[in-house]
Design an enzyme around this catalytic site. Structure first.
Site, PDB file in Angstrom:
ATOM      1  N   ARG A 136      12.277   5.657  -3.538  1.00 32.78           N
ATOM      2  CA  ARG A 136      11.478   5.921  -2.505  1.00 32.78           C
ATOM      3  C   ARG A 136      10.491   6.991  -2.799  1.00 32.78           C
ATOM      4  NH1 ARG A 136      14.305   3.281   2.339  1.00 32.78           N
ATOM      5  NH2 ARG A 136      12.604   3.915   3.710  1.00 32.78           N
ATOM      6  N   TYR A 139       6.663   7.488  -2.900  1.00 32.49           N
ATOM      7  CA  TYR A 139       6.051   7.491  -1.671  1.00 32.49           C
ATOM      8  C   TYR A 139       6.272   8.844  -0.856  1.00 32.49           C
ATOM      9  CZ  TYR A 139       4.579   5.750   3.077  1.00 32.49           C
ATOM     10  OH  TYR A 139       4.049   5.864   4.415  1.00 32.49           O
ATOM     11  N   GLY A 142       4.725  11.920  -2.826  1.00 34.14           N
ATOM     12  CA  GLY A 142       3.335  11.658  -3.122  1.00 34.14           C
ATOM     13  C   GLY A 142       2.749  12.272  -1.599  1.00 34.14           C
ATOM     14  N   VAL A 181      11.017  -3.957   9.753  1.00 32.86           N
ATOM     15  CA  VAL A 181      11.942  -4.451  10.772  1.00 32.86           C
ATOM     16  C   VAL A 181      11.242  -5.383  11.430  1.00 32.86           C
ATOM     17  CG1 VAL A 181      12.366  -2.575  11.982  1.00 32.86           C
ATOM     18  CG2 VAL A 181      13.982  -4.124  11.915  1.00 32.86           C
ATOM     19  N   SER A 183       8.225  -6.950  11.777  1.00 32.63           N
ATOM     20  CA  SER A 183       7.524  -8.121  11.329  1.00 32.63           C
ATOM     21  C   SER A 183       8.509  -8.995  10.830  1.00 32.63           C
ATOM     22  CB  SER A 183       6.694  -7.673  10.399  1.00 32.63           C
ATOM     23  OG  SER A 183       6.938  -6.722   9.448  1.00 32.63           O
ATOM     24  N   ASN A 184       9.740  -8.627  10.082  1.00 35.79           N
ATOM     25  CA  ASN A 184      10.577  -9.435   9.409  1.00 35.79           C
ATOM     26  C   ASN A 184      11.301 -10.061  10.753  1.00 35.79           C
ATOM     27  OD1 ASN A 184      10.770  -9.065   6.943  1.00 35.79           O
ATOM     28  ND2 ASN A 184      12.743  -7.936   6.819  1.00 35.79           N
ATOM     29  N   GLY A 201      24.029  -3.324  12.377  1.00 36.21           N
ATOM     30  CA  GLY A 201      22.717  -3.538  13.270  1.00 36.21           C
ATOM     31  C   GLY A 201      22.851  -2.217  14.175  1.00 36.21           C
ATOM     32  N   ARG A 205      16.095   2.724  15.250  1.00 34.48           N
ATOM     33  CA  ARG A 205      14.738   3.232  14.997  1.00 34.48           C
ATOM     34  C   ARG A 205      13.827   3.431  16.130  1.00 34.48           C
ATOM     35  NH1 ARG A 205      16.929   3.553  10.715  1.00 34.48           N
ATOM     36  NH2 ARG A 205      16.188   2.548   8.696  1.00 34.48           N
TER      37      ARG A 205
HETATM   38  N1  LIG Z   1       2.640   1.698   9.662  1.00 35.12           N
HETATM   39  C1  LIG Z   1       3.525   2.976   9.612  1.00 35.12           C
HETATM   40  O1  LIG Z   1       4.379   2.818  10.356  1.00 35.12           O
HETATM   41  C2  LIG Z   1       3.221   3.961   8.860  1.00 35.12           C
HETATM   42  C3  LIG Z   1       4.031   4.963   9.175  1.00 35.12           C
HETATM   43  C4  LIG Z   1       3.973   6.241   8.480  1.00 35.12           C
HETATM   44  C5  LIG Z   1       2.549   6.447   7.472  1.00 35.12           C
HETATM   45  N2  LIG Z   1       1.912   5.293   7.709  1.00 35.12           N
HETATM   46  C6  LIG Z   1       0.517   5.685   6.644  1.00 35.12           C
HETATM   47  O2  LIG Z   1      -0.622   5.344   7.376  1.00 35.12           O
HETATM   48  C7  LIG Z   1      -1.416   4.672   6.524  1.00 35.12           C
HETATM   49  C8  LIG Z   1      -1.869   3.252   6.644  1.00 35.12           C
HETATM   50  O3  LIG Z   1      -0.443   2.565   6.687  1.00 35.12           O
HETATM   51  P1  LIG Z   1      -0.494   1.001   7.027  1.00 35.12           P
HETATM   52  O4  LIG Z   1       0.737   0.748   7.710  1.00 35.12           O
HETATM   53  O5  LIG Z   1      -1.894   0.734   7.394  1.00 35.12           O
HETATM   54  O6  LIG Z   1      -0.481   0.343   5.762  1.00 35.12           O
HETATM   55  P2  LIG Z   1      -1.286  -0.970   4.892  1.00 35.12           P
HETATM   56  O7  LIG Z   1      -0.527  -1.008   3.492  1.00 35.12           O
HETATM   57  O8  LIG Z   1      -1.565  -1.859   5.909  1.00 35.12           O
HETATM   58  O9  LIG Z   1      -2.468  -0.350   4.761  1.00 35.12           O
HETATM   59  C9  LIG Z   1      -2.894   0.861   3.652  1.00 35.12           C
HETATM   60  C10 LIG Z   1      -4.468   0.456   3.079  1.00 35.12           C
HETATM   61  O10 LIG Z   1      -4.632   1.363   2.039  1.00 35.12           O
HETATM   62  C11 LIG Z   1      -5.242   0.248   0.906  1.00 35.12           C
HETATM   63  N3  LIG Z   1      -5.030   1.083  -0.339  1.00 35.12           N
HETATM   64  C12 LIG Z   1      -3.787   1.257  -0.968  1.00 35.12           C
HETATM   65  N4  LIG Z   1      -4.200   1.975  -2.079  1.00 35.12           N
HETATM   66  C13 LIG Z   1      -5.376   1.917  -2.174  1.00 35.12           C
HETATM   67  C14 LIG Z   1      -6.126   2.844  -3.093  1.00 35.12           C
HETATM   68  N5  LIG Z   1      -5.766   3.123  -4.285  1.00 35.12           N
HETATM   69  N6  LIG Z   1      -7.597   2.679  -2.972  1.00 35.12           N
HETATM   70  C15 LIG Z   1      -8.027   2.495  -1.846  1.00 35.12           C
HETATM   71  N7  LIG Z   1      -7.338   1.610  -0.859  1.00 35.12           N
HETATM   72  C16 LIG Z   1      -6.202   1.450  -1.112  1.00 35.12           C
HETATM   73  C17 LIG Z   1      -4.393  -1.094   0.929  1.00 35.12           C
HETATM   74  O11 LIG Z   1      -5.222  -2.007   0.466  1.00 35.12           O
HETATM   75  C18 LIG Z   1      -4.232  -0.914   2.506  1.00 35.12           C
HETATM   76  O12 LIG Z   1      -5.597  -1.500   3.258  1.00 35.12           O
HETATM   77  C19 LIG Z   1      -0.888   4.939   5.058  1.00 35.12           C
HETATM   78  O13 LIG Z   1      -1.345   6.100   4.556  1.00 35.12           O
HETATM   79  C20 LIG Z   1       0.725   5.021   5.453  1.00 35.12           C
HETATM   80  O14 LIG Z   1       1.342   5.888   4.525  1.00 35.12           O
HETATM   81  C21 LIG Z   1       1.994   4.254   8.206  1.00 35.12           C
END
Ligand SMILES: NC(=O)c1ccc[n+]([C@@H]2O[C@H](COP(=O)([O-])OP(=O)(O)OC[C@H]3O[C@@H](n4cnc5c(N)ncnc54)[C@H](O)[C@@H]3O)[C@@H](O)[C@H]2O)c1
Length: 308
Positions: A136, A139, A142, A181, A183-184, A201, A205
């Site tokens: 992990r 992510y 990063g 979870v 969507s699953n 279970g 969250r």
């Molecule tokens: N959804 C959550 O619960 C959640 C929780 C914590 C953080 N986040 C953060 O929010 C942001 C959006 O998450 P999400 O759930 O919409 O995810 P998602 O995967 O649906 O969206 C991410 C988008 O980034 C694009 N992408 C990925 N790599 C790329 C690159 N190198 N260049 C250009 N575009 C790129 C993907 O194609 C996608 O459209 C992310 O940064 C994620 O880390 C989301």
């Protein structure tokens, strides 16, 4: 906005355009899809740019929302090197753009910066408990490095930054196969399959509905320059996986019940935001109840599965 064709990004596009803004949506479609934004394609306030944020970008804008990054383990572990590059090189490139244009920039960070937390619920001053070398880490680390870059650009170069730590969010346009979870559970129930619960279970969250989350991000962007974050944005109401599964089964009307699988080794037992700071700084708190948000999300997946 980077990552504008993804789950959160596409909703943010809708809300920003709804408020009278013009949006340049930058995405390489790694996890995002055109379907999420096709209703915006003919809109003169919307512009789509296929671009990978690991390469520099030259456009003229007034604000930057940096959301590009695959967010679910199945997707970010598919190409972990690219995941780290997207977070780190993507942050450098977008911070460089913000610096050149002298505009404010918001980072979509994550509760994963807290890792497997030793304090509960998590406040922003908790530094986290993160494995730097696990599956992990691409992510988590990063995103942590991206936060470091944001704060160094702020301290060193005076950039106006906003860092949001997003907790689990759900809603229409989640990727149906991303292993998350909500969507699953919904997809399994709609397909008439038993819902898979890990362990017993009992792990909990908290889930924030997407409209609430987007409202929080836009409020953070609108704060004065001295507000940098990090700010937790999420819903503190906790539910066990068992409770969530029962609710989904009841709403979908599935008769397939649940099935059990062993608990994954790196699965946090509990994750819950402390949103005191968001309440204070943004006057924000989640408004959509899980039951209402699930109705919207189930409706979306029902349509999606029918179309497929
Ligand atoms: N959804 C959550 O619960 C959640 C929780 C914590 C953080 N986040 C953060 O929010 C942001 C959006 O998450 P999400 O759930 O919409 O995810 P998602 O995967 O649906 O969206 C991410 C988008 O980034 C694009 N992408 C990925 N790599 C790329 C690159 N190198 N260049 C250009 N575009 C790129 C993907 O194609 C996608 O459209 C992310 O940064 C994620 O880390 C989301």
């Amino acid at each position: 906005m980077t990552g504008g064709a993804g789950f959160l990004g596409s909703h943010l596009c809708d809300h920003l355009i709804g408020d009278g803004n013009e949006v340049i949506c930058v995405d390489n479609f790694f996890t995002g899809t055109k379907r999420n934004i096709e209703h915006l394609l003919g809109n003169p306030s919307f512009e789509l740019l296929r671009h990978d944020v690991t390469f520099p970008l030259f456009v003229e804008v007034d604000e930057i929302y940096n959301l590009a990054c695959p967010a679910s383990p199945v997707h970010y572990q598919h190409d972990p090197v690219q995941t780290t590059k997207t977070s780190v090189h993507g942050a450098i490139n977008m911070l460089g753009l913000a610096k050149r244009l002298k505009v404010k920039i918001l980072q979509a960070s994550t509760s994963e910066v807290y890792g497997d937390p030793a304090v509960h619920p998590q406040t922003e001053d908790y530094w986290g408990h993160v494995n730097p070398i696990g599956p992990r880490s691409c992510y988590d680390e990063g995103k942590r490095c991206a936060e470091t870059l944001f704060f160094d650009y702020h301290r060193q170069l005076g950039l106006s930054i906003k860092v949001a730590r997003i907790f689990n969010t759900y809603g229409p346009r989640m990727h149906p196969a991303d292993g998350r979870v909500v969507s699953n559970f919904i997809v399994q129930a709609l397909k008439g399959e038993p819902i898979t619960l890990y362990g017993e279970g009992t792990q909990t969250r908290s889930f924030c509905y997407v409209d609430d989350l987007i409202d929080g991000l836009m409020r953070l962007m609108d704060t004065a320059d001295e507000v940098t974050g990090p700010v937790n944005i999420g819903n503190p109401s906790e539910f066990s996986m068992r409770e969530l599964a029962d609710l989904v089964i009841e709403k979908v009307g599935s008769s397939a019940g649940t099935t059990f699988a062993p608990l994954p080794s790196d699965d946090p037992r509990q994750r819950q935001p402390d949103i005191t700071l968001a309440r204070k700084l943004l006057g924000w708190e989640p408004r959509v109840a899980l039951s209402d948000g699930l109705d919207q999300t189930i409706g979306y997946f029902r349509e999606l599965l029918r179309a497929q």
